[in-house]
Enzyme design. Structure first.
Site, PDB file in Angstrom:
ATOM      1  N   TYR A 158      -7.483   0.504  -3.416  1.00  0.00           N
ATOM      2  CA  TYR A 158      -7.270   1.058  -2.050  1.00  0.00           C
ATOM      3  C   TYR A 158      -8.409   0.769  -1.421  1.00  0.00           C
ATOM      4  CZ  TYR A 158      -5.673   3.879   1.878  1.00  0.00           C
ATOM      5  OH  TYR A 158      -5.606   4.284   3.179  1.00  0.00           O
ATOM      6  N   LYS A 162      -9.140  -1.977   1.898  1.00  0.00           N
ATOM      7  CA  LYS A 162      -9.117  -1.528   3.106  1.00  0.00           C
ATOM      8  C   LYS A 162     -10.727  -2.149   3.813  1.00  0.00           C
ATOM      9  CE  LYS A 162      -5.680   0.950   4.038  1.00  0.00           C
ATOM     10  NZ  LYS A 162      -4.897   0.584   5.243  1.00  0.00           N
TER      11      LYS A 162
HETATM   12  N1  LIG Z   1      -2.796   9.474   5.634  1.00  0.00           N
HETATM   13  C1  LIG Z   1      -4.382   9.242   5.525  1.00  0.00           C
HETATM   14  O1  LIG Z   1      -5.049  10.182   5.002  1.00  0.00           O
HETATM   15  C2  LIG Z   1      -4.659   7.943   5.860  1.00  0.00           C
HETATM   16  C3  LIG Z   1      -5.994   7.980   5.813  1.00  0.00           C
HETATM   17  C4  LIG Z   1      -6.616   6.253   6.125  1.00  0.00           C
HETATM   18  C5  LIG Z   1      -5.826   5.325   6.314  1.00  0.00           C
HETATM   19  N2  LIG Z   1      -4.469   5.651   6.310  1.00  0.00           N
HETATM   20  C6  LIG Z   1      -3.500   4.434   6.669  1.00  0.00           C
HETATM   21  O2  LIG Z   1      -2.653   4.874   7.669  1.00  0.00           O
HETATM   22  C7  LIG Z   1      -1.657   3.721   7.580  1.00  0.00           C
HETATM   23  C8  LIG Z   1      -0.276   4.643   7.939  1.00  0.00           C
HETATM   24  O3  LIG Z   1      -0.019   5.272   6.506  1.00  0.00           O
HETATM   25  P1  LIG Z   1       0.249   6.924   6.754  1.00  0.00           P
HETATM   26  O4  LIG Z   1      -0.630   7.851   6.235  1.00  0.00           O
HETATM   27  O5  LIG Z   1       1.046   7.166   7.928  1.00  0.00           O
HETATM   28  O6  LIG Z   1       1.357   6.818   5.591  1.00  0.00           O
HETATM   29  P2  LIG Z   1       2.953   7.139   5.330  1.00  0.00           P
HETATM   30  O7  LIG Z   1       3.381   6.908   3.952  1.00  0.00           O
HETATM   31  O8  LIG Z   1       3.431   8.391   6.099  1.00  0.00           O
HETATM   32  O9  LIG Z   1       3.529   5.960   6.329  1.00  0.00           O
HETATM   33  C9  LIG Z   1       3.474   4.603   5.990  1.00  0.00           C
HETATM   34  C10 LIG Z   1       4.626   3.795   6.535  1.00  0.00           C
HETATM   35  O10 LIG Z   1       4.685   2.404   6.019  1.00  0.00           O
HETATM   36  C11 LIG Z   1       5.885   2.017   5.835  1.00  0.00           C
HETATM   37  N3  LIG Z   1       5.759   1.079   4.769  1.00  0.00           N
HETATM   38  C12 LIG Z   1       5.280   0.907   3.343  1.00  0.00           C
HETATM   39  N4  LIG Z   1       5.232  -0.224   2.770  1.00  0.00           N
HETATM   40  C13 LIG Z   1       5.735  -1.038   3.624  1.00  0.00           C
HETATM   41  C14 LIG Z   1       5.935  -2.570   3.797  1.00  0.00           C
HETATM   42  N5  LIG Z   1       5.669  -3.424   2.436  1.00  0.00           N
HETATM   43  N6  LIG Z   1       6.470  -2.909   4.928  1.00  0.00           N
HETATM   44  C15 LIG Z   1       6.956  -2.301   5.922  1.00  0.00           C
HETATM   45  N7  LIG Z   1       6.410  -0.850   6.066  1.00  0.00           N
HETATM   46  C16 LIG Z   1       5.960  -0.494   4.970  1.00  0.00           C
HETATM   47  C17 LIG Z   1       6.495   3.120   4.771  1.00  0.00           C
HETATM   48  O11 LIG Z   1       7.947   3.381   4.909  1.00  0.00           O
HETATM   49  C18 LIG Z   1       5.942   4.480   5.809  1.00  0.00           C
HETATM   50  O12 LIG Z   1       6.808   4.508   7.014  1.00  0.00           O
HETATM   51  C19 LIG Z   1      -1.640   3.056   6.154  1.00  0.00           C
HETATM   52  O13 LIG Z   1      -2.209   1.727   6.399  1.00  0.00           O
HETATM   53  C20 LIG Z   1      -2.831   3.760   5.355  1.00  0.00           C
HETATM   54  O14 LIG Z   1      -3.596   3.346   4.197  1.00  0.00           O
HETATM   55  C21 LIG Z   1      -3.956   6.820   5.998  1.00  0.00           C
END
Ligand SMILES: NC(=O)c1ccc[n+]([C@@H]2O[C@H](COP(=O)([O-])OP(=O)(O)OC[C@H]3O[C@@H](n4cnc5c(N)ncnc54)[C@H](O)[C@@H]3O)[C@@H](O)[C@H]2O)c1
Length: 288
Positions: A158, A162
């Site tokens: 991951y 990133k």
């Molecule tokens: N939640 C955290 O703590 C956190 C921290 C840093 C970064 N992020 C990043 O934030 C972004 C959003 O994630 P989140 O935390 O809201 O998680 P989440 O799992 O709640 O939402 C992610 C969404 O992406 C969709 N998805 C997954 N694979 C996909 C694909 N191949 N094509 C299209 N859609 C797809 C999922 O169905 C989901 O609706 C991600 O890039 C994640 O890496 C999250």
């Protein structure tokens, strides 16, 4: 980009977590929204709820790791709304948290890289030329992570993905400025946010199946990460900070200042050619 009313936003991963909060915020700003996600039920529910708020929406089932899906997403956006002004490359997945680097499988690497890196590259390929042709103010927001600025044990795939998102966003920002375009770029680096990210496996394709259950001695890292996400900030706070960042034309959006000392220490280590100390490595773990 400062004016949002009546403009068109495309959001990947719009059916959950940060993407959903961004979609809600776009609607509140009076934007038309294109919702892209791989999870059909959640996508349709999101669209229905946004329509109830009076939004103009288009939902497109999209696997961002597939070039043809993103081409279609761009085509449908233009056919329906005639333009795109804000692109949120938000969808992302995590695999193998807890495993040490050599314990991950090739499938673990492929899945995360296909979604987290190729997904953004395909969107760059299809949406940037459209934005350049429009000659109106536009903005692209790529979602990286604090893991794109810090490397920590048990989070190798991951974190590598990133770091790539951070780098390609920095390059895109510079290239779009150097050619004098109206397209801005931000890269958002959240820490821990209350979303379903720890259950990302729900969307893993069967052909890239995982390596099974974590051995008990590795589960401690996963549990720490799960707890940190559960106690994290709200997705709405992230959406709010993103919009502030877009308005200010900010490249870097770091949603939680508490991570800045660790980032500073990391940068200093690089400049001083110093190895991370045991306490610094512990600090990274304690941030979880
Ligand atoms: N939640 C955290 O703590 C956190 C921290 C840093 C970064 N992020 C990043 O934030 C972004 C959003 O994630 P989140 O935390 O809201 O998680 P989440 O799992 O709640 O939402 C992610 C969404 O992406 C969709 N998805 C997954 N694979 C996909 C694909 N191949 N094509 C299209 N859609 C797809 C999922 O169905 C989901 O609706 C991600 O890039 C994640 O890496 C999250």
């Amino acid at each position: 980009m400062r004016e949002f009313k009546g403009k068109v936003a495309v959001i990947t991963g719009a059916a959950s977590g940060i993407g959903r909060a961004i979609a809600d915020r776009c609607v509140k700003e009076g934007m038309k929204v294109v919702l892209a996600d791989i999870e059909e039920g959640a996508l349709l529910r999101t669209e229905r709820e946004l329509k109830e708020m009076g939004a103009a929406t288009l939902s497109v089932m999209t696997d961002i790791s597939k070039e043809a899906d993103i081409r279609l997403l761009a085509q449908k956006t233009i056919q329906t709304f005639g333009a795109v002004h804000l692109l949120f490359n938000n969808a992302g997945v995590d695999a193998g948290t807890g495993r040490l680097l050599w314990e991950n499988t090739v499938a673990d690497w492929q899945w995360v890289i296909n979604v987290n890196i190729w997904g953004i590259l395909f969107a760059t390929e299809f949406f940037v030329p459209i934005m350049l042709k429009q000659k109106t103010p536009c903005h692209i927001v790529n979602t990286a992570s604090i893991a794109g600025l810090l490397s920590g044990p048990g989070n190798g795939i991951y974190s590598a993905s990133k770091h790539a998102v951070l780098s390609l966003s920095e390059t895109l920002y510079q290239e779009l400025r150097l050619i004098g375009s109206n397209v801005g770029v931000s890269v958002v680096c959240p820490g821990f946010v209350r979303t379903q990210i720890m259950d990302a496996e729900r969307n893993r394709p069967t052909e890239l199946r995982g390596s099974g259950n974590l051995p008990p001695e590795r589960q401690v890292i996963t549990e720490l990460a799960r707890k940190a996400v559960q106690n994290g900030i709200h997705p709405e706070d992230v959406a709010h900070q993103i919009f502030e960042g877009i308005r200010k034309g900010q490249l870097y959006i770091i949603t939680e200042p508490k991570f800045k000392p660790a980032i500073k220490q990391h940068m200093e280590n690089v400049l001083n050619e110093s190895n991370p100390t045991a306490s610094q490595m512990q600090l990274v773990r304690n941030l979880l």
